[in-house]
Design a protein around this motif. Structure first.
Motif, PDB file in Angstrom:
ATOM      1  N   GLY A   1     -31.511  -5.669 -24.262  1.00 11.25           N
ATOM      2  CA  GLY A   1     -30.347  -6.542 -24.107  1.00 11.25           C
ATOM      3  C   GLY A   1     -30.495  -7.413 -22.866  1.00 11.25           C
ATOM      4  N   ALA A   2     -29.636  -8.424 -22.750  1.00 15.74           N
ATOM      5  CA  ALA A   2     -29.778  -9.440 -21.705  1.00 15.74           C
ATOM      6  C   ALA A   2     -29.662  -8.866 -20.294  1.00 15.74           C
ATOM      7  CB  ALA A   2     -28.745 -10.546 -21.907  1.00 15.74           C
ATOM      8  N   SER A   3     -28.648  -8.053 -20.052  1.00 14.12           N
ATOM      9  CA  SER A   3     -28.410  -7.597 -18.677  1.00 14.12           C
ATOM     10  C   SER A   3     -29.532  -6.691 -18.177  1.00 14.12           C
ATOM     11  CB  SER A   3     -27.060  -6.868 -18.589  1.00 14.12           C
ATOM     12  OG  SER A   3     -27.063  -5.736 -19.449  1.00 14.12           O
ATOM     13  N   LYS A   4     -29.953  -5.745 -18.994  1.00  7.51           N
ATOM     14  CA  LYS A   4     -31.032  -4.837 -18.581  1.00  7.51           C
ATOM     15  C   LYS A   4     -32.364  -5.576 -18.494  1.00  7.51           C
ATOM     16  CE  LYS A   4     -28.815  -0.683 -20.426  1.00  7.51           C
ATOM     17  NZ  LYS A   4     -28.880   0.409 -21.427  1.00  7.51           N
TER      18      LYS A   4
ATOM     19  N   LYS B   1     -34.651  -5.626 -15.082  1.00  8.61           N
ATOM     20  CA  LYS B   1     -35.912  -4.889 -15.131  1.00  8.61           C
ATOM     21  C   LYS B   1     -37.139  -5.772 -15.362  1.00  8.61           C
ATOM     22  CE  LYS B   1     -33.969  -0.829 -14.694  1.00  8.61           C
ATOM     23  NZ  LYS B   1     -34.216   0.022 -13.512  1.00  8.61           N
ATOM     24  N   LEU B   2     -37.040  -6.733 -16.271  1.00  9.16           N
ATOM     25  CA  LEU B   2     -38.250  -7.430 -16.706  1.00  9.16           C
ATOM     26  C   LEU B   2     -38.292  -8.925 -16.379  1.00  9.16           C
ATOM     27  CD1 LEU B   2     -38.979  -5.810 -20.204  1.00  9.16           C
ATOM     28  CD2 LEU B   2     -40.148  -5.413 -18.044  1.00  9.16           C
ATOM     29  N   LEU B   3     -37.136  -9.564 -16.151  1.00  6.99           N
ATOM     30  CA  LEU B   3     -37.168 -11.014 -15.907  1.00  6.99           C
ATOM     31  C   LEU B   3     -37.974 -11.373 -14.651  1.00  6.99           C
ATOM     32  CD1 LEU B   3     -36.361 -13.755 -16.909  1.00  6.99           C
ATOM     33  CD2 LEU B   3     -34.199 -13.547 -15.650  1.00  6.99           C
TER      34      LEU B   3
ATOM     35  N   LEU C   1     -35.900   2.373 -21.635  1.00  2.63           N
ATOM     36  CA  LEU C   1     -35.550   1.828 -20.325  1.00  2.63           C
ATOM     37  C   LEU C   1     -35.931   2.787 -19.210  1.00  2.63           C
ATOM     38  CD1 LEU C   1     -34.121  -0.378 -18.687  1.00  2.63           C
ATOM     39  CD2 LEU C   1     -31.978   0.890 -19.015  1.00  2.63           C
ATOM     40  N   GLY C   2     -35.712   4.079 -19.435  1.00  2.00           N
ATOM     41  CA  GLY C   2     -35.955   5.042 -18.360  1.00  2.00           C
ATOM     42  C   GLY C   2     -37.397   5.469 -18.218  1.00  2.00           C
TER      43      GLY C   2
ATOM     44  N   PHE D   1     -39.138  -5.902 -26.338  1.00  2.00           N
ATOM     45  CA  PHE D   1     -38.398  -5.236 -25.271  1.00  2.00           C
ATOM     46  C   PHE D   1     -37.041  -5.888 -25.057  1.00  2.00           C
ATOM     47  CE2 PHE D   1     -42.726  -3.862 -23.885  1.00  2.00           C
ATOM     48  CZ  PHE D   1     -42.492  -2.499 -23.965  1.00  2.00           C
ATOM     49  N   GLY D   2     -36.982  -7.209 -25.237  1.00  2.00           N
ATOM     50  CA  GLY D   2     -35.699  -7.907 -25.102  1.00  2.00           C
ATOM     51  C   GLY D   2     -34.683  -7.410 -26.107  1.00  2.00           C
TER      52      GLY D   2
END
Length: 614
Positions: A467-470, A474-476, A433-434, A462-463
């Motif tokens: 996880g859903a929230s991150k 970040k990616l949605l 993530l970072g 990556f999903g």
């Protein structure tokens, strides 16, 4: 009598058919009929001889393709006494016919009376192994090897060895080249005394003045050494290998390098260290890049056959030298085998070798001017992560990957992206993530659509990591932008990912995060966005709860039925047809489809009718 009966009738019915053509037709029919009537009385070998003298090449080819049938008609005794001598004494001039004969003789052992007479096939094959055309010679040698497996020791010594001797002593180079391929099988089936004679004869071929013969000898050497004992390999054949490694033709040296693997399986550890390793070092420094590449191709096989101490002290040095080779093709190939080379190292040596030898070479090569070398590095680096562990991967590997992600050549970026999923098990989701995700977001609008496509193909990975929230934060947004990409393949790939994401994140995520964006997409002024909305609904309709479909998708599609673009409206009709099967309340859908049946556009009318099943 037949002519008298048929001719008037044919003249009467043919009308416009010219008389000359009619006569030719009748003569052709009579000739074929006559041939069939007398076929039983003719000698099959004579028939073959006559057909092989025909001017038409195809007729001659068809004749030799029936060799098995002729042999069956003759019986095994006449085949041995008539057909085989004929084939031996009458080698055809056309290579196509020669090749068919060489292939056909492979099936002749049962046709001449079984294994007891298989040696009789050596003579015609020897003749074919002496011709100019290499394809014919190779097929003849291949068939001879196959037949030799049917022979016992006495037949090999009395017949095959003699044939090999004649081929070896021929003044023309082609028979000598063919002879090389027969030495291994002959050596494996004769007595020790005869083996010594064969090796001496083979060594003469390795000194032959013709490069083609030496090349054939070098090719056969790898198989020949597999049938020898360790002391024979060391005393008799090892000097031959050293000679071929110094040959002035690189094609010979390449084949000699490949034979080193066979020697490594036979020689004692001391001989490997004192004799083979110097040859490998010489090959890795050879002036020809083809020879150096051949050394690289042999490295992983040699890891399994030479002592581990020599792997660590010598083979690693050779491998590292090839990683820095000036020729891009050599370097790229060696980099492609870094994963298998690293995996095959012993557990105690692996990390040290990777850190002190392999990784510095790869780091240096990241700035290589050849783009294909950098592509190979991009694929090789992630394979080192499990060996190095989290801390060293973050310190050494990740910075290199981030640098390659910014490479000017799209295939380099593509190579990195396709391997990113291998990092997560090593460095953890927080580091992904970072460190990784920001770079993915930065290249989301990469000018090369294949790079964007590669990122999309990794999206479900990556999903799972984020996880859903991150993923939402970040990616949605990036993912939704790909739904309106200018390249259809990118839009299509993103649509295919959505069902996977829905299954992964569940109904609540679909309701709160995805559906609002789909509804918003359907209201875009860009025609492609509205059309893509319908494709998205078609793709996810089976994995979204029926209640969400009824509440969100049905009103959206009904609204879009009044779109100004006919392509959108006929896709609305198709989507309404799918919705008709998925929801319980269908009155408004059917009503809208009935209205679309009267649409000014014929395609819209057609798909509306199809959706209603009428």
């Amino acid at each position: 009598s037949l002519l008298a009966c048929w001719f008037p009738s044919l003249i009467h019915h043919s009308g416009f058919l010219p008389l000359v053509l009619l006569v030719r037709l009748l003569l052709s029919i009579f000739r074929q009929t006559f041939n069939r009537l007398i076929m039983a009385d003719l000698n099959p070998v004579q028939i073959l001889i006559d057909e092989l003298q025909d001017e038409d090449l195809q007729m001659r080819l068809n004749a030799v393709k029936r060799l098995s049938t002729i042999a069956l008609a003759l019986g095994d005794k006449r085949t041995r006494e008539e057909l085989i001598p004929f084939l031996t004494d009458n080698v055809q001039e056309e290579d196509e016919i020669r090749l068919v004969i060489a292939e056909s003789l492979r099936e002749f052992v049962p046709l001449i009376g079984g294994k007891a007479y298989a040696h009789l096939l050596i003579a015609p094959l020897q003749a074919l192994a002496s011709v100019d055309e290499v394809v014919v010679r190779d097929k003849a040698v291949e068939t001879m090897v196959f037949i030799t497996n049917e022979l016992d020791q006495s037949k090999v010594e009395s017949h095959l060895v003699g044939a090999i001797a004649k081929l070896t002593e021929d003044s023309f180079f082609a028979p000598r080249a063919s002879a090389c391929g027969l030495y291994p099988i002959a050596f494996s089936k004769v007595s020790s005394g005869m083996q010594a004679k064969l090796i001496n004869a083979f060594k003469k071929l390795c000194h032959d003045e013709t490069p083609m013969v030496r090349r054939a000898a070098a090719k056969a050497l790898n198989e020949l050494v597999s049938f020898t004992k360790s002391d024979v390999a060391a005393s008799q054949l090892l000097p031959v290998l050293a000679l071929l490694m110094k040959d002035n033709h690189d094609s010979v040296r390449v084949l000699a390098v490949l034979a080193i693997v066979g020697f490594s399986k036979k020689l004692k550890a001391d001989d490997v260290g004192s004799s083979l390793i110097p040859l490998l070092h010489a090959g890795a420094k050879d002036s020809s890049w083809k020879v150096r590449k051949a050394v690289g191709e042999s490295v992983t096989d040699l890891q399994e056959t030479i002592p581990s101490a020599l792997v660590k002290s010598e083979l690693v040095i050779i491998f590292t030298r090839l990683l820095k080779d000036p020729e891009a093709e050599v370097k790229s190939h060696v980099m492609s085998i870094v994963p298998s080379f690293g995996t095959s190292l012993s557990n105690s040596d692996r990390e040290v070798v990777v850190l002190t030898n392999i990784l510095p070479a790869l780091t240096e090569a990241c700035g290589d001017s050849n783009q294909y070398a950098r592509v190979a590095i991009a694929s090789a680096l992630p394979s080192l992560c499990p060996v190095l562990g989290k801390a060293k991967t973050l310190e050494h590997v990740v910075p290199l990957l981030m640098k390659l992600l910014q490479d000017d050549f799209s295939d380099v970026r593509l190579g990195v992206i396709s391997q990113l999923s291998k990092l997560q098990p090593v460095i953890g989701s927080d580091q992904v993530l970072g460190v990784i995700v920001p770079q993915i977001v930065a290249i989301a609008e990469d000018p090369q659509w294949r790079v964007r496509l590669a990122i999309i193909e990794q999206l479900d990975s990556f999903g799972k990591i984020l996880g859903a929230s991150k993923f939402d934060s970040k990616l949605l947004p990036v993912a939704m932008s790909w739904l309106v990409d200018s390249v259809f393949a990118v839009r299509e790939a993103m649509i295919e990912q959505l069902p996977k994401l829905i299954k992964m994140f569940g109904s609540s995520w679909t309701k709160s995060s995805l559906i609002p964006k789909i509804v918003s997409l359907g209201s875009e002024s860009v025609y492609v966005a509205r059309l893509t909305t319908l494709f998205v609904i078609n793709a996810v309709i089976d994995v979204v709860d029926k209640s969400l479909v009824q509440k969100n998708f049905v009103p959206l599609v009904l609204k879009m039925s009044g779109d100004a673009v006919p392509n959108v409206r006929f896709n609305v009709a198709r989507t309404l047809g799918l919705l008709l099967k998925k929801v319980s309340s269908t009155a408004n859908i059917k009503s809208q489809l009935e209205a679309l049946k009267s649409d000014p556009d014929e395609d819209v009318q057609y798909f509306a009718t199809q959706a209603l099943g009428k």
